[in-house]
Enzyme design. Structure first.
Site, PDB file in Angstrom:
ATOM      1  CG  ASP A  97      29.284  19.576  -3.527  1.00 27.21           C
ATOM      2  OD1 ASP A  97      30.326  20.375  -4.123  1.00 27.21           O
ATOM      3  OD2 ASP A  97      28.127  20.160  -3.873  1.00 27.21           O
ATOM      4  CE  LYS A 125      30.368  17.273  -6.817  1.00 23.33           C
ATOM      5  NZ  LYS A 125      29.391  18.076  -7.184  1.00 23.33           N
TER       6      LYS A 125
HETATM    7  P1  IMP Z   1      27.258  19.767   0.775  1.00 26.12           P
HETATM    8  O1  IMP Z   1      26.539  20.188   2.024  1.00 26.12           O
HETATM    9  O2  IMP Z   1      27.599  20.946  -0.218  1.00 26.12           O
HETATM   10  O3  IMP Z   1      28.609  18.956   1.150  1.00 26.12           O
HETATM   11  O4  IMP Z   1      26.545  18.722  -0.037  1.00 26.12           O
HETATM   12  C1  IMP Z   1      26.272  17.600   0.362  1.00 26.12           C
HETATM   13  C2  IMP Z   1      24.952  16.937  -0.216  1.00 26.12           C
HETATM   14  O5  IMP Z   1      24.925  17.656  -1.552  1.00 26.12           O
HETATM   15  C3  IMP Z   1      25.273  15.379  -0.571  1.00 26.12           C
HETATM   16  O6  IMP Z   1      24.800  14.744   0.574  1.00 26.12           O
HETATM   17  C4  IMP Z   1      24.608  15.215  -1.886  1.00 26.12           C
HETATM   18  O7  IMP Z   1      23.174  14.986  -1.367  1.00 26.12           O
HETATM   19  C5  IMP Z   1      24.431  16.719  -2.605  1.00 26.12           C
HETATM   20  N1  IMP Z   1      25.439  16.872  -3.656  1.00 26.12           N
HETATM   21  C6  IMP Z   1      26.604  17.564  -3.660  1.00 26.12           C
HETATM   22  N2  IMP Z   1      27.118  17.212  -4.811  1.00 26.12           N
HETATM   23  C7  IMP Z   1      26.575  16.130  -5.576  1.00 26.12           C
HETATM   24  C8  IMP Z   1      26.738  15.647  -6.696  1.00 26.12           C
HETATM   25  O8  IMP Z   1      27.549  15.768  -7.636  1.00 26.12           O
HETATM   26  N3  IMP Z   1      25.743  14.662  -7.194  1.00 26.12           N
HETATM   27  C9  IMP Z   1      24.589  14.627  -6.533  1.00 26.12           C
HETATM   28  N4  IMP Z   1      24.400  14.972  -5.272  1.00 26.12           N
HETATM   29  C10 IMP Z   1      25.428  15.810  -4.697  1.00 26.12           C
END
Ligand code: IMP
Ligand code: MG
Length: 171
Positions: A97, A125
């Protein structure tokens, strides 16, 4: 809920990713590290498609997401991390994300001096990325919507869904 990626499409893509990883890690053995809890279903399917010797371990990352998209303080639990020194490490998570979770884990694992370190996610994403480096392997690039299923949850629910679905926004 609206299906974004069907279970059949996921299955097909996981087979392709497994083939790619099998080729890229030819003549090598792997240490696969899953990020709990979201990665478990993807990891279970993907490792069975990577035809290489491998060890599997898990770490835990949580970012206290009360609301669906706002990430809070990132907490890492590395108690379950196997010895990675000199090993070819593949980190697996459900979704990239902002990228903060994988970037933080990469720093931790890199400091333990693996032979190599790559990342694989089912979903990316791309519009929300805030870190310099994207994942090395990904299944699908998706738009900025909150998705659930195939391991991904909203407040602990929906992880068991066989497809990726879009959670309707509340307003
Ligand atoms: P990041 O550190 O922002 O890349 O977030 C990663 C974590 O956020 C993932 O391992 C998910 O647990 C959670 N996450 C981010 N986007 C989503 C989504 O659309 N649905 C469910 N969990 C999400
Ligand atoms: Mg997660």
């Amino acid at each position: 809920m609206q299906t974004l990626i069907s279970s059949a499409a996921i299955e097909q893509r996981v087979v392709e990713m497994g083939r790619q990883l099998t080729a890229d890690y030819e003549d090598r053995s792997l240490t696969v590290i899953g990020v709990l809890s979201g990665s478990v279903i993807f990891l279970a399917d993907l490792v069975r498609r990577i035809e290489r010797p491998q060890q599997i371990g898990f770490v835990q990352a949580s970012s206290y997401r009360g609301e669906t998209t706002e990430a809070g303080t990132l907490t890492l639990m590395l108690d379950g991390l196997p010895d990675v020194r000199g090993r070819d490490v593949l980190m697996i998570d459900d979704i990239f994300d902002t990228g903060r979770t994988l970037a933080a884990l990469q720093r931790e694992i890199q400091s333990r001096e693996p032979a190599s370190l790559k990342t694989a996610v089912l979903l990316w994403k791309t519009a929300r990325q805030t870190v310099a480096q994207g994942p090395d392997y990904w299944g699908f690039q998706i738009p900025d919507a909150f998705v659930v299923g195939y391991g991904l949850d909203y407040a602990g629910d929906y992880r068991h869904l066989p497809e990726i679905a879009v959670l309707p926004s509340e307003n």
